[in-house]
Motif scaffolding. Structure first.
Motif, mmCIF file in Angstrom:
data_model
loop_
_atom_site.group_PDB
_atom_site.id
_atom_site.type_symbol
_atom_site.label_atom_id
_atom_site.label_comp_id
_atom_site.label_asym_id
_atom_site.label_seq_id
_atom_site.Cartn_x
_atom_site.Cartn_y
_atom_site.Cartn_z
ATOM 1 N N GLY A 184 10.589 15.960 0.959
ATOM 2 C CA GLY A 184 11.538 14.806 0.559
ATOM 3 C C GLY A 184 11.415 14.531 -0.793
ATOM 4 N N GLY A 185 11.318 16.363 -1.131
ATOM 5 C CA GLY A 185 10.485 15.907 -2.587
ATOM 6 C C GLY A 185 9.376 15.569 -3.336
ATOM 7 N N GLY A 186 8.247 15.045 -2.457
ATOM 8 C CA GLY A 186 7.424 14.561 -2.536
ATOM 9 C C GLY A 186 6.676 15.394 -3.603
ATOM 10 N N HIS A 187 6.764 17.010 -3.810
ATOM 11 C CA HIS A 187 5.996 17.261 -5.211
ATOM 12 C C HIS A 187 6.677 17.775 -6.990
ATOM 13 C CE1 HIS A 187 4.785 19.867 -1.596
ATOM 14 N NE2 HIS A 187 3.389 20.239 -2.036
ATOM 15 N N LEU A 189 3.186 12.055 -12.728
ATOM 16 C CA LEU A 189 2.061 11.663 -12.544
ATOM 17 C C LEU A 189 1.074 12.724 -14.095
ATOM 18 C CD1 LEU A 189 0.395 11.057 -8.989
ATOM 19 C CD2 LEU A 189 1.070 9.599 -10.891
ATOM 20 N N GLY A 190 2.490 14.263 -13.388
ATOM 21 C CA GLY A 190 1.828 15.598 -14.518
ATOM 22 C C GLY A 190 1.209 16.516 -12.605
ATOM 23 N N GLU A 191 1.143 17.473 -13.020
ATOM 24 C CA GLU A 191 0.748 18.839 -11.891
ATOM 25 C C GLU A 191 -0.580 18.529 -11.772
ATOM 26 O OE1 GLU A 191 -0.262 23.723 -11.447
ATOM 27 O OE2 GLU A 191 1.299 22.826 -12.749
ATOM 28 N N HIS A 192 -1.010 17.968 -12.752
ATOM 29 C CA HIS A 192 -3.159 18.109 -11.726
ATOM 30 C C HIS A 192 -3.016 17.072 -11.355
ATOM 31 C CE1 HIS A 192 -7.271 18.677 -12.089
ATOM 32 N NE2 HIS A 192 -7.344 17.417 -12.387
ATOM 33 N N ALA A 193 -3.212 15.723 -11.286
ATOM 34 C CA ALA A 193 -3.209 14.692 -11.429
ATOM 35 C C ALA A 193 -1.859 14.441 -9.646
ATOM 36 C CB ALA A 193 -2.436 13.601 -11.786
ATOM 37 N N ALA A 194 -0.761 15.254 -10.176
ATOM 38 C CA ALA A 194 -0.305 15.058 -8.115
ATOM 39 C C ALA A 194 -1.568 16.170 -7.059
ATOM 40 C CB ALA A 194 1.218 16.065 -8.821
ATOM 41 N N LYS A 195 -1.861 17.156 -7.817
ATOM 42 C CA LYS A 195 -2.345 18.057 -6.994
ATOM 43 C C LYS A 195 -3.752 16.350 -6.422
ATOM 44 C CE LYS A 195 -3.048 21.777 -9.447
ATOM 45 N NZ LYS A 195 -3.907 22.798 -10.113
ATOM 46 N N GLN A 196 -3.628 16.206 -6.747
ATOM 47 C CA GLN A 196 -5.512 15.141 -6.848
ATOM 48 C C GLN A 196 -4.838 14.029 -5.900
ATOM 49 O OE1 GLN A 196 -7.987 17.200 -7.564
ATOM 50 N NE2 GLN A 196 -6.678 18.209 -8.602
ATOM 51 N N VAL A 197 -3.441 13.330 -5.892
ATOM 52 C CA VAL A 197 -3.039 12.708 -5.310
ATOM 53 C C VAL A 197 -3.267 13.550 -3.660
ATOM 54 C CG1 VAL A 197 -1.114 11.481 -4.582
ATOM 55 C CG2 VAL A 197 -2.659 10.677 -6.364
ATOM 56 N N ILE A 198 -2.298 14.385 -3.588
ATOM 57 C CA ILE A 198 -1.609 14.653 -2.346
ATOM 58 C C ILE A 198 -3.068 15.645 -1.586
ATOM 59 C CG2 ILE A 198 -0.134 17.191 -1.674
ATOM 60 C CD1 ILE A 198 1.688 16.911 -4.485
ATOM 61 N N SER A 245 -3.247 1.070 -3.428
ATOM 62 C CA SER A 245 -2.977 -0.337 -3.552
ATOM 63 C C SER A 245 -1.662 -0.180 -4.632
ATOM 64 C CB SER A 245 -4.258 -1.223 -3.952
ATOM 65 O OG SER A 245 -4.370 -0.945 -5.331
ATOM 66 N N ALA A 246 -1.361 -1.129 -4.743
ATOM 67 C CA ALA A 246 -0.015 -1.267 -5.430
ATOM 68 C C ALA A 246 -0.756 -0.903 -7.129
ATOM 69 C CB ALA A 246 0.421 -2.701 -5.556
ATOM 70 N N GLU A 247 -1.379 -1.577 -7.469
ATOM 71 C CA GLU A 247 -2.653 -2.220 -8.295
ATOM 72 C C GLU A 247 -2.741 -0.489 -8.587
ATOM 73 O OE1 GLU A 247 -2.253 -4.442 -10.827
ATOM 74 O OE2 GLU A 247 -1.558 -6.548 -9.455
ATOM 75 N N ASP A 248 -3.870 -0.033 -7.892
ATOM 76 C CA ASP A 248 -3.555 1.300 -8.534
ATOM 77 C C ASP A 248 -2.878 2.202 -7.961
ATOM 78 O OD1 ASP A 248 -6.974 0.668 -8.376
ATOM 79 O OD2 ASP A 248 -6.809 1.411 -6.085
ATOM 80 N N ALA A 249 -1.509 2.287 -7.956
ATOM 81 C CA ALA A 249 -0.461 3.784 -7.787
ATOM 82 C C ALA A 249 -0.354 2.682 -9.449
ATOM 83 C CB ALA A 249 0.841 2.624 -6.629
ATOM 84 N N LEU A 250 -0.009 1.607 -10.335
ATOM 85 C CA LEU A 250 0.600 1.277 -10.627
ATOM 86 C C LEU A 250 0.384 2.047 -11.737
ATOM 87 C CD1 LEU A 250 2.501 -0.253 -13.173
ATOM 88 C CD2 LEU A 250 1.072 -1.949 -13.125
ATOM 89 N N LYS A 251 -1.626 1.888 -12.271
ATOM 90 C CA LYS A 251 -2.370 2.575 -12.781
ATOM 91 C C LYS A 251 -2.121 4.159 -13.763
ATOM 92 C CE LYS A 251 -6.128 -0.703 -13.170
ATOM 93 N NZ LYS A 251 -7.471 -1.213 -11.956
ATOM 94 N N THR A 252 -1.396 4.623 -12.458
ATOM 95 C CA THR A 252 -1.512 6.390 -12.098
ATOM 96 C C THR A 252 -0.592 6.340 -12.512
ATOM 97 O OG1 THR A 252 -0.403 6.261 -10.057
ATOM 98 C CG2 THR A 252 -3.071 6.657 -9.848
ATOM 99 N N LYS A 297 0.931 -1.495 0.309
ATOM 100 C CA LYS A 297 -0.209 0.328 0.016
ATOM 101 C C LYS A 297 0.741 1.457 0.180
ATOM 102 C CE LYS A 297 -3.356 -2.755 0.697
ATOM 103 N NZ LYS A 297 -5.119 -2.238 -0.696
ATOM 104 N N VAL A 298 0.696 2.439 -0.610
ATOM 105 C CA VAL A 298 1.385 3.253 -0.844
ATOM 106 C C VAL A 298 0.679 4.439 -0.473
ATOM 107 C CG1 VAL A 298 2.779 2.978 -2.848
ATOM 108 C CG2 VAL A 298 0.791 3.683 -2.787
ATOM 109 N N ALA A 299 1.099 5.336 -0.153
ATOM 110 C CA ALA A 299 -0.099 6.735 0.340
ATOM 111 C C ALA A 299 1.300 8.080 0.857
ATOM 112 C CB ALA A 299 -0.724 6.871 1.328
ATOM 113 N N MET A 300 0.668 9.267 -0.291
ATOM 114 C CA MET A 300 1.022 10.272 0.282
ATOM 115 C C MET A 300 0.135 11.198 1.037
ATOM 116 S SD MET A 300 3.780 11.787 -0.054
ATOM 117 C CE MET A 300 4.710 11.198 -1.878
#
Length: 260
Positions: free
Chosen positions: A144-147, A154-163, A170-177, A130-133
């Protein structure tokens, strides 16, 4: 390797090494000692003949992130800047390391632990990982340079949503992104042996040269990002939302944020 460490373990075979995060009792949460040892160990690797570095966690987690109980519940701001400088050194050293780096996420990788994994050239996750920001859940911003790493992947827009969402993926969802590069099943040690065989048959010097070209182009931006994260993290630590977030974490309840 010459130096001995208490919270990390480095095993070298030829020009391949494995760096284990080793605070098993705390799910490899990064306290000040571990951050210092990681930074020092990576600097030692940078000065060695290692061409291939695997990174994973001992026990059932890669890293649960920064050690909230020892780092975030403290009101001593005098300790904040040195810790952030250590994080900065650790991440820059890993990102620019003259070796191909592969993170094997076994179990949880959250917060700073996820930023650390994303600083590698290749990021793999075991199927049950499992991964989580999840900095947002305690009223903070990624460090830690997460941004930097999320925007690149992911690109800026998707990165903002994740943050902003701070969800556990899940690992599979992280792979899809696109956050990670591959999902594997089975034992992590076995996977590392397979990758060792595969990667040692590659022209690693040429791969490292390409890595160096890119990292030289991007290093200044990473440094700017780390500096901005430090400034904003300090500001967020002073907010009521952060104080409430930490209290809720320690009391194992849902935080009641007010935007203050």
């Amino acid at each position: 390797m010459k130096m001995k460490y208490q919270t990390v373990e480095l095993v070298q075979v030829g020009k391949t090494a494995t760096l284990y995060l080793n605070r098993v009792q705390s799910m490899n949460a990064m306290d000040v000692k571990m951050l210092e040892e990681l930074s020092n160990c990576l600097k030692e690797i940078a000065d060695s003949d290692i061409l291939l570095l695997f990174i994973t966690g001992r026990g059932r987690a890669f890293s649960a992130g920064g050690d909230v109980k020892t780092m975030l519940s403290s009101n001593d701001e005098s300790q904040f800047q040195p810790v952030m400088e250590t994080i900065k050194e650790m991440i820059i050293t890993l990102y620019t390391l003259p070796a191909v780096t592969v993170s094997f996420i076994n179990g949880a990788a959250a917060g700073l632990g996820l930023s650390f994994a994303l600083a590698s050239d290749i990021v793999l996750a075991e199927k049950q990982a499992k991964v989580a920001m999840n900095f947002i859940n305690i009223g903070l911003v990624p460090d830690g340079g997460g941004h930097f790493f999320l925007k690149k992947r992911l690109g800026e827009h998707a990165a903002k949503q994740v943050i902003w969402e701070g969800k556990t993926l899940s690992a599979e969802d992280a792979l899809k992104t696109g956050m990670i590069d591959s999902v594997y099943e089975g034992d992590t040690e076995e996977q590392m042996l397979l990758w060792k065989t595969k990667m040692e048959a590659r022209p690693l010097q040429a791969m490292i040269a390409t890595k160096t070209i890119f990292s030289c182009q991007e290093k200044a931006l990473l440094i700017d990002t780390l500096n901005a994260e430090t400034e904003n993290q300090l500001n967020m630590r002073r907010t009521s939302d952060h104080i409430e977030g930490v209290a809720a974490f320690l009391e194992k309840r849902v935080a009641q944020f007010t935007g203050q």
